[in-house]
Write a protein that holds these residues in place. Structure first.
Motif, short mmCIF file in Angstrom:
data_model
loop_
_atom_site.label_atom_id
_atom_site.label_comp_id
_atom_site.label_asym_id
_atom_site.label_seq_id
_atom_site.Cartn_x
_atom_site.Cartn_y
_atom_site.Cartn_z
N CYS A 1 0.85 -1.19 0.00
CA CYS A 1 0.00 0.00 0.00
C CYS A 1 0.88 1.24 0.00
O CYS A 1 1.73 1.41 0.88
CB CYS A 1 -0.92 0.01 1.22
N SER A 2 0.67 2.11 -0.96
CA SER A 2 1.43 3.35 -1.05
C SER A 2 0.76 4.50 -0.30
O SER A 2 1.36 5.57 -0.14
CB SER A 2 1.62 3.75 -2.52
N ILE A 3 -0.47 4.30 0.17
CA ILE A 3 -1.23 5.39 0.81
C ILE A 3 -0.92 5.47 2.30
O ILE A 3 -0.66 6.54 2.84
CB ILE A 3 -2.74 5.19 0.56
N ARG A 4 -0.95 4.33 3.00
CA ARG A 4 -0.53 4.23 4.39
C ARG A 4 -1.22 5.24 5.30
O ARG A 4 -0.60 6.11 5.91
CB ARG A 4 1.00 4.36 4.49
N CYS A 5 -2.51 5.11 5.41
CA CYS A 5 -3.31 6.04 6.22
C CYS A 5 -2.93 5.92 7.70
O CYS A 5 -2.85 4.80 8.24
CB CYS A 5 -4.79 5.73 6.08
#
Length: 214
Positions: free
Chosen positions: A28-32
């Motif tokens: 995952c490149s978003i990594r909330c």
């Protein structure tokens, strides 16, 4: 076709209607911040082939009514996602629900190639400081998109406030002693569980702990 997955599981009953096959992408490149699935962020690991994945899924099909695709971020592997959902559509009449942390407007190119193979899609990043009052969503900024007639028939009922029946999780056990949960927990549920087990003398690490160590 190569694909990176964190895990497959059946049955999943807390992420969509009826008994479902859960498919979690790895990476995952978003990594909330506050994500409960930080173990799926790494882009290494989980390498497989589409043929192997569909082979495992096929063994569950006689008992499954649908599919839920999450992660990780499925749309970070667009070619694999497109091939996967078309493969699911070819071998099953079950519906497909997918999750993405990207805004819907950023996914038009991939969705065009999906060509109706995803029935419902939940988009937008998880926001830890935003309220959580809607089913199937971790925070209220996330949007449910009904993309097909089947999606509208099955998922329009989720455009409502949470009720008690929504507050359920599926529990999975791995051979190494790891325990996994599928579903949308209430805020801080896992932290409370970790602290309770730690107080009882158990050694526990949750995904949120892994995120803090990255």
């Amino acid at each position: 076709m190569n694909i990176r997955l964190s895990r497959l599981h059946f049955p999943v009953t807390s992420l969509g209607p009826q008994k479902r096959i859960g498919i979690w992408f790895q990476g995952c490149s978003i990594r909330c911040p506050g994500c409960i699935s930080a173990d799926t962020w790494a882009t290494q690991g989980g390498e497989s082939t589409l043929e192997q994945v569909l082979g495992q899924i096929r063994t569950w099909l006689p008992h499954a009514e649908g599919f839920t695709i999450s992660g990780g971020e499925p749309f970070d592997q667009p070619d694999a996602l497109i091939a996967l959902v078309h493969g699911l559509r070819e071998m099953s009449a079950g519906d497909v629900l997918a999750y993405s942390g990207y805004p819907f407007e950023a996914l038009s190119g991939t969705l065009e190639k999906v060509d109706g193979a995803i029935d419902a899609l939940i988009t937008d990043p998880f926001e830890i400081n935003t309220s959580q009052t809607r089913p199937l969503r971790g925070s209220d900024n996330q949007r449910l998109h009904l993309l097909t007639d089947r999606g509208r028939a099955l998922y329009s009922c989720y455009e409502r406030d949470l009720n008690e029946s929504d507050k359920s999780l599926d529990v999975m056990f791995d051979d190494d002693g790891s325990v996994w949960f599928a579903g949308i927990p209430s805020r801080n549920d896992f932290e409370r569980l970790r602290d309770l087990l730690t107080d009882q003398g158990h050694r526990v690490q949750i995904s949120a702990d892994k995120a803090q160590n990255r």
